[in-house]
Design a protein around this motif. Structure first.
Motif, mmCIF file in Angstrom:
data_model
loop_
_atom_site.group_PDB
_atom_site.id
_atom_site.type_symbol
_atom_site.label_atom_id
_atom_site.label_comp_id
_atom_site.label_asym_id
_atom_site.label_seq_id
_atom_site.Cartn_x
_atom_site.Cartn_y
_atom_site.Cartn_z
ATOM 1 N N LEU A 1 -12.752 -23.315 -12.177
ATOM 2 C CA LEU A 1 -13.152 -23.879 -10.894
ATOM 3 C C LEU A 1 -12.046 -24.817 -10.428
ATOM 4 O O LEU A 1 -11.633 -25.716 -11.174
ATOM 5 C CB LEU A 1 -14.463 -24.651 -11.014
ATOM 6 N N THR A 2 -11.565 -24.617 -9.212
ATOM 7 C CA THR A 2 -10.513 -25.461 -8.656
ATOM 8 C C THR A 2 -10.999 -26.126 -7.379
ATOM 9 O O THR A 2 -11.318 -25.427 -6.406
ATOM 10 C CB THR A 2 -9.254 -24.630 -8.358
ATOM 11 N N PRO A 3 -11.092 -27.452 -7.355
ATOM 12 C CA PRO A 3 -11.431 -28.143 -6.105
ATOM 13 C C PRO A 3 -10.331 -27.900 -5.069
ATOM 14 O O PRO A 3 -9.146 -28.098 -5.340
ATOM 15 C CB PRO A 3 -11.491 -29.619 -6.517
ATOM 16 N N LEU A 4 -10.746 -27.458 -3.897
ATOM 17 C CA LEU A 4 -9.805 -27.045 -2.858
ATOM 18 C C LEU A 4 -9.956 -27.958 -1.642
ATOM 19 O O LEU A 4 -11.075 -28.185 -1.157
ATOM 20 C CB LEU A 4 -10.108 -25.596 -2.472
ATOM 21 N N HIS A 5 -8.846 -28.501 -1.177
ATOM 22 C CA HIS A 5 -8.900 -29.352 0.016
ATOM 23 C C HIS A 5 -8.451 -28.548 1.228
ATOM 24 O O HIS A 5 -7.317 -28.065 1.288
ATOM 25 C CB HIS A 5 -8.018 -30.588 -0.129
ATOM 26 N N ILE B 1 -12.894 -19.600 -9.011
ATOM 27 C CA ILE B 1 -13.474 -19.997 -7.735
ATOM 28 C C ILE B 1 -12.743 -21.252 -7.268
ATOM 29 O O ILE B 1 -12.813 -22.305 -7.905
ATOM 30 C CB ILE B 1 -14.988 -20.282 -7.858
ATOM 31 N N ALA B 2 -11.996 -21.111 -6.181
ATOM 32 C CA ALA B 2 -11.322 -22.252 -5.567
ATOM 33 C C ALA B 2 -12.188 -22.683 -4.392
ATOM 34 O O ALA B 2 -12.345 -21.936 -3.424
ATOM 35 C CB ALA B 2 -9.923 -21.864 -5.102
ATOM 36 N N VAL B 3 -12.754 -23.880 -4.484
ATOM 37 C CA VAL B 3 -13.849 -24.236 -3.584
ATOM 38 C C VAL B 3 -13.679 -25.621 -2.995
ATOM 39 O O VAL B 3 -13.283 -26.561 -3.682
ATOM 40 C CB VAL B 3 -15.199 -24.109 -4.335
ATOM 41 N N SER B 4 -13.992 -25.720 -1.722
ATOM 42 C CA SER B 4 -14.049 -27.024 -1.061
ATOM 43 C C SER B 4 -15.324 -27.714 -1.536
ATOM 44 O O SER B 4 -16.432 -27.294 -1.205
ATOM 45 C CB SER B 4 -14.069 -26.839 0.468
#
Length: 244
Positions: A106-110, A81-84
């Motif tokens: 989990l990948t923090p997405l900008h 899940i790549a998520v803002s």
């Protein structure tokens, strides 16, 4: 006490180890373990260990590792899940629930409309998130920890979509496909990524660039969901389709 699980990252079979810190406090003062009690440890890499308490002190205890066993409770699909990242407590809820569900990464997405900037996902914040992952893994009996990666700009993350069998982008785009229909057409997907945008949604430019890289815009229904709700919902839907 084998039903009680504690996280110890470095364990060797047929050895005695001291447990200190938060886990020691939990074992000694919450579970009130005594000499001779048996406990279960896990290392976050897939192995459970049966141990017996051999010595207790006020703030630490010594255990003997009796046996080890690889125990696989992971889904048969790998989901990223790549998520803002949402603000405040909502990011904690997102991480806790995705970890409980069995999300691999989990990948923090900008994104262009992101409220929490990548630089705000500091080492301190990521340490807190990792603690949430550990606690949720203890509770739900996962032996693999969800990986939380460093933050990445969406344009850079899109370059990695070729590494996945299926790339999804939930959005409110008028011609977005039904998630159910997309999943039914791809029953053999094993490595899946889903991009979750900020509260304001992905921009048209971001959607177009994602589509160019092979990402499929999908709808989760007619409601506009919060970030954490969307992440938890789509995780559950993917697991239902591919694992249940």
């Amino acid at each position: 006490m084998h039903q009680d699980r504690f996280f110890i990252p470095n364990v060797s079979i047929d050895s005695e180890i001291w447990i200190e810190g938060k886990e020691a406090h939990h074992i000694l003062h919450v579970k009130r373990a005594k000499q001779g009690n048996k406990i279960t440890l896990f290392d976050g890499k897939g192995i459970e260990y049966k141990a017996v308490v051999v010595e207790t002190q006020r703030a630490r205890l010594k255990v003997f590792i009796e046996s080890s066993l690889v125990v696989d409770r992971e889904p048969n699909v790998s989901i990223t899940i790549a998520v803002s990242i949402p603000k405040g407590k909502f990011s904690d809820i997102l991480i806790q629930k995705c970890s409980e569900l069995g999300i691999h990464t989990l990948t923090p997405l900008h994104c262009e409309r992101s409220v929490v900037a990548i630089k705000e996902t500091s080492a301190e914040k990521r340490e807190r998130w990792n603690k949430i992952v550990i606690e949720s893994s203890k509770q739900c009996k996962r032996n693999i920890l969800t990986e939380i990666t460093t933050g990445v700009a969406i344009e850079d993350f899109l370059k990695t979509l070729c590494d996945y069998d299926l790339s999804l982008m939930p959005c409110l785009r008028r011609h977005a496909m039904s998630l159910k229909a997309v999943l039914r057409e791809r029953p053999s997907a094993k490595k899946i990524v889903c991009l979750i945008g900020p509260e304001g949604g992905f921009t048209d430019n971001e959607i177009e660039r994602a589509v160019e890289k092979g990402c499929i815009p999908v709808t989760l229904g007619s409601s506009t969901l919060r970030i954490e709700t969307a992440a938890i919902a789509v995780s559950s839907m993917l697991l239902y389709e591919y694992c249940l």
